[in-house]
Design a protein around this motif. Sequence first.
Motif, PDB file in Angstrom:
ATOM      1  N   VAL A  80     -61.619  19.113 -56.167  1.00 40.84           N
ATOM      2  CA  VAL A  80     -62.110  19.167 -57.545  1.00 40.84           C
ATOM      3  C   VAL A  80     -62.954  20.413 -57.776  1.00 40.84           C
ATOM      4  CG1 VAL A  80     -63.727  18.062 -59.141  1.00 40.84           C
ATOM      5  CG2 VAL A  80     -61.976  16.700 -58.023  1.00 40.84           C
ATOM      6  N   ASN A  81     -63.629  20.854 -56.730  1.00 43.78           N
ATOM      7  CA  ASN A  81     -64.511  22.009 -56.850  1.00 43.78           C
ATOM      8  C   ASN A  81     -63.859  23.309 -56.383  1.00 43.78           C
ATOM      9  OD1 ASN A  81     -67.403  21.118 -57.746  1.00 43.78           O
ATOM     10  ND2 ASN A  81     -66.642  19.496 -56.411  1.00 43.78           N
ATOM     11  N   GLY A  82     -62.536  23.382 -56.467  1.00 46.76           N
ATOM     12  CA  GLY A  82     -61.843  24.644 -56.223  1.00 46.76           C
ATOM     13  C   GLY A  82     -61.061  24.733 -54.938  1.00 46.76           C
ATOM     14  N   GLY A  83     -61.154  23.714 -54.085  1.00 54.70           N
ATOM     15  CA  GLY A  83     -60.398  23.735 -52.846  1.00 54.70           C
ATOM     16  C   GLY A  83     -61.091  24.514 -51.747  1.00 54.70           C
ATOM     17  N   LEU A  84     -60.357  24.797 -50.695  1.00 51.05           N
ATOM     18  CA  LEU A  84     -60.885  25.487 -49.519  1.00 51.05           C
ATOM     19  C   LEU A  84     -60.074  26.753 -49.289  1.00 51.05           C
ATOM     20  CD1 LEU A  84     -62.849  25.459 -47.126  1.00 51.05           C
ATOM     21  CD2 LEU A  84     -61.204  24.031 -45.884  1.00 51.05           C
ATOM     22  N   LEU A  85     -60.734  27.891 -49.321  1.00 49.83           N
ATOM     23  CA  LEU A  85     -60.074  29.200 -49.229  1.00 49.83           C
ATOM     24  C   LEU A  85     -58.975  29.315 -50.280  1.00 49.83           C
ATOM     25  CD1 LEU A  85     -59.767  29.821 -45.363  1.00 49.83           C
ATOM     26  CD2 LEU A  85     -61.684  30.301 -46.906  1.00 49.83           C
ATOM     27  N   GLY A  86     -59.249  28.752 -51.454  1.00 55.65           N
ATOM     28  CA  GLY A  86     -58.309  28.841 -52.561  1.00 55.65           C
ATOM     29  C   GLY A  86     -57.137  27.890 -52.473  1.00 55.65           C
ATOM     30  N   MET A  87     -57.169  26.955 -51.526  1.00 56.98           N
ATOM     31  CA  MET A  87     -56.063  26.014 -51.354  1.00 56.98           C
ATOM     32  C   MET A  87     -56.554  24.582 -51.507  1.00 56.98           C
ATOM     33  SD  MET A  87     -53.968  27.693 -48.155  1.00 56.98           S
ATOM     34  CE  MET A  87     -52.480  26.778 -48.560  1.00 56.98           C
ATOM     35  N   GLN A  88     -55.704  23.732 -52.077  1.00 58.62           N
ATOM     36  CA  GLN A  88     -55.994  22.315 -52.191  1.00 58.62           C
ATOM     37  C   GLN A  88     -55.662  21.622 -50.868  1.00 58.62           C
ATOM     38  OE1 GLN A  88     -57.158  20.567 -55.228  1.00 58.62           O
ATOM     39  NE2 GLN A  88     -57.746  22.708 -55.515  1.00 58.62           N
ATOM     40  N   LEU A  89     -56.561  20.770 -50.410  1.00 58.09           N
ATOM     41  CA  LEU A  89     -56.344  20.025 -49.175  1.00 58.09           C
ATOM     42  C   LEU A  89     -55.592  18.728 -49.451  1.00 58.09           C
ATOM     43  CD1 LEU A  89     -59.903  20.348 -47.562  1.00 58.09           C
ATOM     44  CD2 LEU A  89     -57.895  21.775 -47.126  1.00 58.09           C
ATOM     45  N   LYS A  90     -54.896  18.245 -48.449  1.00 56.35           N
ATOM     46  CA  LYS A  90     -54.203  16.962 -48.530  1.00 56.35           C
ATOM     47  C   LYS A  90     -54.711  16.078 -47.400  1.00 56.35           C
ATOM     48  CE  LYS A  90     -49.553  14.890 -48.391  1.00 56.35           C
ATOM     49  NZ  LYS A  90     -48.096  15.179 -48.241  1.00 56.35           N
ATOM     50  N   VAL A  91     -54.945  14.806 -47.683  1.00 56.03           N
ATOM     51  CA  VAL A  91     -55.391  13.875 -46.648  1.00 56.03           C
ATOM     52  C   VAL A  91     -54.318  12.812 -46.450  1.00 56.03           C
ATOM     53  CG1 VAL A  91     -56.675  12.443 -48.297  1.00 56.03           C
ATOM     54  CG2 VAL A  91     -57.265  12.370 -45.873  1.00 56.03           C
ATOM     55  N   VAL A  92     -54.027  12.507 -45.183  1.00 51.19           N
ATOM     56  CA  VAL A  92     -52.999  11.527 -44.834  1.00 51.19           C
ATOM     57  C   VAL A  92     -53.596  10.520 -43.856  1.00 51.19           C
ATOM     58  CG1 VAL A  92     -50.768  11.165 -43.717  1.00 51.19           C
ATOM     59  CG2 VAL A  92     -51.123  13.172 -45.167  1.00 51.19           C
ATOM     60  N   ASN A  93     -53.451   9.231 -44.145  1.00 49.11           N
ATOM     61  CA  ASN A  93     -53.916   8.179 -43.244  1.00 49.11           C
ATOM     62  C   ASN A  93     -52.813   7.811 -42.256  1.00 49.11           C
ATOM     63  OD1 ASN A  93     -56.198   8.162 -44.806  1.00 49.11           O
ATOM     64  ND2 ASN A  93     -55.773   6.210 -45.809  1.00 49.11           N
ATOM     65  N   LEU A  94     -53.172   7.706 -40.979  1.00 48.12           N
ATOM     66  CA  LEU A  94     -52.226   7.319 -39.932  1.00 48.12           C
ATOM     67  C   LEU A  94     -52.752   6.060 -39.251  1.00 48.12           C
ATOM     68  CD1 LEU A  94     -51.457  10.846 -38.399  1.00 48.12           C
ATOM     69  CD2 LEU A  94     -50.131   9.577 -40.105  1.00 48.12           C
ATOM     70  N   ASP A  95     -52.037   4.957 -39.388  1.00 45.72           N
ATOM     71  CA  ASP A  95     -52.478   3.642 -38.915  1.00 45.72           C
ATOM     72  C   ASP A  95     -52.142   3.445 -37.437  1.00 45.72           C
ATOM     73  OD1 ASP A  95     -53.231   0.999 -38.646  1.00 45.72           O
ATOM     74  OD2 ASP A  95     -51.508   0.197 -39.749  1.00 45.72           O
ATOM     75  N   ASN A  96     -53.184   3.259 -36.614  1.00 48.28           N
ATOM     76  CA  ASN A  96     -52.947   3.014 -35.184  1.00 48.28           C
ATOM     77  C   ASN A  96     -52.860   1.529 -34.842  1.00 48.28           C
ATOM     78  OD1 ASN A  96     -55.582   2.042 -35.137  1.00 48.28           O
ATOM     79  ND2 ASN A  96     -56.435   3.870 -34.178  1.00 48.28           N
ATOM     80  N   VAL A 133     -65.482  15.672 -42.250  1.00 51.86           N
ATOM     81  CA  VAL A 133     -64.717  16.556 -43.136  1.00 51.86           C
ATOM     82  C   VAL A 133     -65.544  17.783 -43.501  1.00 51.86           C
ATOM     83  CG1 VAL A 133     -63.618  16.774 -45.403  1.00 51.86           C
ATOM     84  CG2 VAL A 133     -63.285  14.694 -44.052  1.00 51.86           C
ATOM     85  N   ARG A 134     -66.829  17.574 -43.800  1.00 54.83           N
ATOM     86  CA  ARG A 134     -67.677  18.703 -44.181  1.00 54.83           C
ATOM     87  C   ARG A 134     -67.874  19.679 -43.013  1.00 54.83           C
ATOM     88  NH1 ARG A 134     -68.116  18.772 -49.720  1.00 54.83           N
ATOM     89  NH2 ARG A 134     -69.473  20.540 -49.251  1.00 54.83           N
ATOM     90  N   LEU A 135     -67.903  19.175 -41.789  1.00 53.08           N
ATOM     91  CA  LEU A 135     -67.978  20.054 -40.622  1.00 53.08           C
ATOM     92  C   LEU A 135     -66.724  20.924 -40.524  1.00 53.08           C
ATOM     93  CD1 LEU A 135     -69.494  17.544 -38.057  1.00 53.08           C
ATOM     94  CD2 LEU A 135     -70.470  19.796 -38.566  1.00 53.08           C
ATOM     95  N   PHE A 136     -65.564  20.302 -40.731  1.00 49.29           N
ATOM     96  CA  PHE A 136     -64.310  21.058 -40.712  1.00 49.29           C
ATOM     97  C   PHE A 136     -64.304  22.117 -41.810  1.00 49.29           C
ATOM     98  CE2 PHE A 136     -60.079  21.394 -42.738  1.00 49.29           C
ATOM     99  CZ  PHE A 136     -59.426  22.117 -41.745  1.00 49.29           C
ATOM    100  N   VAL A 137     -64.717  21.736 -43.006  1.00 49.11           N
ATOM    101  CA  VAL A 137     -64.747  22.669 -44.136  1.00 49.11           C
ATOM    102  C   VAL A 137     -65.685  23.839 -43.834  1.00 49.11           C
ATOM    103  CG1 VAL A 137     -65.502  22.929 -46.539  1.00 49.11           C
ATOM    104  CG2 VAL A 137     -64.092  20.973 -45.869  1.00 49.11           C
ATOM    105  N   ALA A 138     -66.865  23.541 -43.292  1.00 46.37           N
ATOM    106  CA  ALA A 138     -67.826  24.600 -42.965  1.00 46.37           C
ATOM    107  C   ALA A 138     -67.258  25.547 -41.914  1.00 46.37           C
ATOM    108  CB  ALA A 138     -69.133  23.983 -42.477  1.00 46.37           C
ATOM    109  N   ALA A 139     -66.517  25.001 -40.947  1.00 44.56           N
ATOM    110  CA  ALA A 139     -65.926  25.834 -39.897  1.00 44.56           C
ATOM    111  C   ALA A 139     -64.829  26.732 -40.458  1.00 44.56           C
ATOM    112  CB  ALA A 139     -65.377  24.951 -38.780  1.00 44.56           C
ATOM    113  N   VAL A 140     -63.999  26.194 -41.353  1.00 42.03           N
ATOM    114  CA  VAL A 140     -62.947  27.003 -41.982  1.00 42.03           C
ATOM    115  C   VAL A 140     -63.574  28.124 -42.806  1.00 42.03           C
ATOM    116  CG1 VAL A 140     -61.090  26.988 -43.697  1.00 42.03           C
ATOM    117  CG2 VAL A 140     -61.233  25.164 -41.994  1.00 42.03           C
TER     118      VAL A 140
END
Length: 409
Positions: free
Chosen positions: A94-110, A345-352
Amino acid sequence: MRPASSLACHGKRQKHIIIAVPCLIVYDSLEIRKLERTRGMRQIIFIFALLLFCVPARAQQPIIAVIGSESGRLAYLHKDMFRAARYAVDEINVNGGLLGMQLKVVNLDNRSRADVSAEMAQKAVDMDVACVIGPMISSHAVASAKVLQKAGIPMIATTATAPQVTLVGDYIFRACFTDDFQGRALAYFIIRKLHLKSAAILQQTGETYSASLADAFADAFTNLGGTVDIVEHYQAEQTDFARELDAVRHSKAKALFVPGYAHEAAAIISQARRMGMTIPIVGGDAWGNKTHTLVNDKSLLTDCYQLRHWHRSTSNDLSRIFLYGYEAIYGPMLQDVGALAYDGVRLFVAAVQKAGTFNRKAVRDALQTTEIKGVTGKIRFDKNGDPVKSALILTYRDGRPAFFMILEP
């Protein structure tokens, strides 16, 4: 902050133009109080929901996979993890994405199984994901980590506290403290704060988390001058603990440590108290926000304590802002894994952002030196990918978890 008054989407075949974009993140408590006195938050939520359908898809959209239990006996623990990870991703988009790209989240059920966790990790590899959030169970996380390390995909576990998790390799991180820290903290708490020097341990057989935490506690308790008088074991989904508790009752233990999950912990507390055992009963983070709800007679929770990663009563402003926005959309957050997933997620975003690229090796390198002020407090990683952070001790008042004290690393 004023919510946008209109949102228009034009075009065909999902080609959309966003005319007005609200900022979902509210950055100060004054604005929160203003929104609480108005209908502003309802408008923001409505516009935010519409906006999610108006974000155009991009080629090679970076994917964050969330591995956890949507089914099986541990599914009740995971709802907040899946929701909070999605909330964090939606917030970024909503706030512009990450490095100009929209992220996608996928749930994987174990399906609440370690072997399926490995299968879901391989599915994440096949999907060429940018990062994995979770799993939250230590045995599940170890299984996933082995696959993801080999593939060179960063993984940020949520509540997987066993030391073995990050020892798998340098692509594996976690947002939670470790069992080593948790064991030391709880041993210190019993000896220095409760002033008790003998304890019993009742742990689950065949569960990495329970065994790891029990070992860490026993080592620390002994090093601090205490004595572990007896160690008993139980099976997953066991309901009758009379034999094990009778052995504890006839020992010299002045405290009972239960490094297990909510259903078994609640049964142990109830049965111990009804057997006349009044010694303090102490548990780790896996008791979560569920254990007390499974104890019918709330008076039985007297002199019970648990260690947690986060609690809603924290004075952290970021925590209050996150909780307000999250609960406005999803309702009450029941497990602190939600806060850890959001921070993951915020740690990943900060690292990117620090790396300036989605290249997974560069992101891994950036994670090793990334530091954020998160919902669960300040987080930075040590050389093993484990965070350096504080923990909370909660007790129970009127049958509900209540703040007791903070334990620093």
